[in-house]
Design a protein around this motif. Structure first.
Motif, PDB file in Angstrom:
ATOM      1  N   ILE A 117       0.859  -1.185   0.000  1.00  0.00           N
ATOM      2  CA  ILE A 117       0.000   0.000   0.000  1.00  0.00           C
ATOM      3  C   ILE A 117       0.891   1.228   0.000  1.00  0.00           C
ATOM      4  N   PHE A 118       0.649   2.117  -0.946  1.00  0.00           N
ATOM      5  CA  PHE A 118       1.397   3.368  -1.035  1.00  0.00           C
ATOM      6  C   PHE A 118       0.456   4.494  -0.654  1.00  0.00           C
ATOM      7  N   PHE A 119       0.709   5.112   0.499  1.00  0.00           N
ATOM      8  CA  PHE A 119      -0.136   6.189   1.018  1.00  0.00           C
ATOM      9  C   PHE A 119       0.608   7.510   0.871  1.00  0.00           C
ATOM     10  N   ALA A 120      -0.001   8.465   0.187  1.00  0.00           N
ATOM     11  CA  ALA A 120       0.628   9.779  -0.008  1.00  0.00           C
ATOM     12  C   ALA A 120      -0.259  10.862   0.590  1.00  0.00           C
ATOM     13  N   TRP A 121       0.320  11.639   1.518  1.00  0.00           N
ATOM     14  CA  TRP A 121      -0.395  12.770   2.110  1.00  0.00           C
ATOM     15  C   TRP A 121       0.067  14.034   1.394  1.00  0.00           C
ATOM     16  N   LEU A 122      -0.889  14.717   0.734  1.00  0.00           N
ATOM     17  CA  LEU A 122      -0.563  15.899  -0.059  1.00  0.00           C
ATOM     18  C   LEU A 122      -0.845  17.204   0.671  1.00  0.00           C
ATOM     19  N   GLY A 123      -1.117  17.118   1.967  1.00  0.00           N
ATOM     20  CA  GLY A 123      -1.206  18.327   2.771  1.00  0.00           C
ATOM     21  C   GLY A 123      -2.586  18.955   2.814  1.00  0.00           C
ATOM     22  N   ASN A 124      -2.641  20.087   3.526  1.00  0.00           N
ATOM     23  CA  ASN A 124      -3.874  20.854   3.646  1.00  0.00           C
ATOM     24  C   ASN A 124      -3.544  22.338   3.539  1.00  0.00           C
ATOM     25  N   SER A 125      -4.528  23.183   3.786  1.00  0.00           N
ATOM     26  CA  SER A 125      -4.318  24.622   3.605  1.00  0.00           C
ATOM     27  C   SER A 125      -3.290  25.181   4.586  1.00  0.00           C
ATOM     28  N   LYS A 126      -3.157  24.562   5.768  1.00  0.00           N
ATOM     29  CA  LYS A 126      -2.195  25.032   6.762  1.00  0.00           C
ATOM     30  C   LYS A 126      -0.781  24.550   6.465  1.00  0.00           C
ATOM     31  N   THR A 127      -0.667  23.308   6.015  1.00  0.00           N
ATOM     32  CA  THR A 127       0.652  22.738   5.702  1.00  0.00           C
ATOM     33  C   THR A 127       0.614  22.101   4.319  1.00  0.00           C
ATOM     34  N   PRO A 128       0.654  22.924   3.278  1.00  0.00           N
ATOM     35  CA  PRO A 128       0.615  22.377   1.919  1.00  0.00           C
ATOM     36  C   PRO A 128       1.853  21.560   1.626  1.00  0.00           C
ATOM     37  N   CYS A 129       1.690  20.574   0.769  1.00  0.00           N
ATOM     38  CA  CYS A 129       2.799  19.694   0.417  1.00  0.00           C
ATOM     39  C   CYS A 129       3.797  20.431  -0.466  1.00  0.00           C
ATOM     40  N   THR A 130       5.039  20.474  -0.032  1.00  0.00           N
ATOM     41  CA  THR A 130       6.108  21.067  -0.845  1.00  0.00           C
ATOM     42  C   THR A 130       7.160  20.014  -1.191  1.00  0.00           C
ATOM     43  N   ALA A 131       6.836  18.750  -0.922  1.00  0.00           N
ATOM     44  CA  ALA A 131       7.760  17.658  -1.232  1.00  0.00           C
ATOM     45  C   ALA A 131       7.501  17.199  -2.659  1.00  0.00           C
ATOM     46  N   TYR A 132       8.198  17.821  -3.577  1.00  0.00           N
ATOM     47  CA  TYR A 132       7.942  17.515  -4.986  1.00  0.00           C
ATOM     48  C   TYR A 132       8.369  16.092  -5.345  1.00  0.00           C
ATOM     49  N   GLY A 133       9.285  15.533  -4.564  1.00  0.00           N
ATOM     50  CA  GLY A 133       9.659  14.143  -4.787  1.00  0.00           C
ATOM     51  C   GLY A 133       8.496  13.198  -4.577  1.00  0.00           C
TER      52      GLY A 133
END
Length: 205
Positions: A117-133
């Motif tokens: 299972i590959f789970f990816a958290w893309l963030g929310n308005s408070k902590t947006p995802c900046t992990a482009y990898g």
């Protein structure tokens, strides 16, 4: 790795993709994460699989955390732009050499190949995802035929929000797309839905 009597994997391996930072959300799911990390015992040739038990909907869900791993440092000095949490630190000045980006890349891809299972958290308005990898990892996991879970605050496959720059990652037709205010709730929702879709607690095997 936990194996059944027949030699098959007993519990699913789960890779948790998303931004890495000091004391991040993974530690809320994997309480002993610091006990086995990217730097202990020198250069780990292969990241370990840590058995975790999580209560979801009143039932126990046993799974193996397989990555990513970071430096064991509560001070945060192993973290910084582009370090993936494995920077040489004042806490570990001589125990290991700073990991190259190639080393991190190879270990992440190996762990993704090993996961169920590959789970990816893309963030929310408070902590947006900046992990482009993470976006690269999503594509790699999809190409490997993994069970994708794409989670975040905005999850509409065809969102028209001007601020939604991550819509492309949610277009995989076989991905489970989960909306939640934080990654812990998103993970619980994802496992609950996978259980429903696949029939029961040991849905993956």
């Amino acid at each position: 790795m936990n194996l059944s009597e027949g030699g098959k994997r007993k519990f699913p391996h789960v890779y948790l993709a998303g931004s890495i930072y000091q004391n991040d959300w993974r530690h809320s799911l994997v309480s002993d994460l610091r006990s086995a990390n990217a730097t202990d015992n020198g250069l780990l040739r292969k990241w370990p699989a840590m058995l975790v038990e999580t209560k979801i909907g009143g039932e126990a869900f046993s799974w193996n955390y397989c990555g990513p791993y970071v430096a064991s440092c509560d001070h945060g000095c192993a973290h910084g732009p582009g370090t993936h949490g494995t920077n040489r630190t004042m806490c570990h000045p001589d125990d290991y050499e700073q990991k190259t980006r190639g080393w991190v890349h190879a270990h992440c891809l190996e762990a993704i190949r090993d996961c169920d299972i590959f789970f990816a958290w893309l963030g929310n308005s408070k902590t947006p995802c900046t992990a482009y990898g993470t976006l690269v990892e999503i594509g790699y996991a999809a190409a490997q035929g993994k069970q994708l879970v794409i989670a975040g605050e905005c999850v509409a496959r065809h969102c028209t929000c001007e601020s939604d720059e991550l819509w492309f990652s949610r277009q995989f037709p076989d991905a489970l797309v989960v909306g939640a205010p934080d990654p812990i709730h998103a993970f619980h929702q994802a496992i609950h839905r996978l259980r429903q879709d696949h029939g029961g607690i040991n849905f993956f095997f």
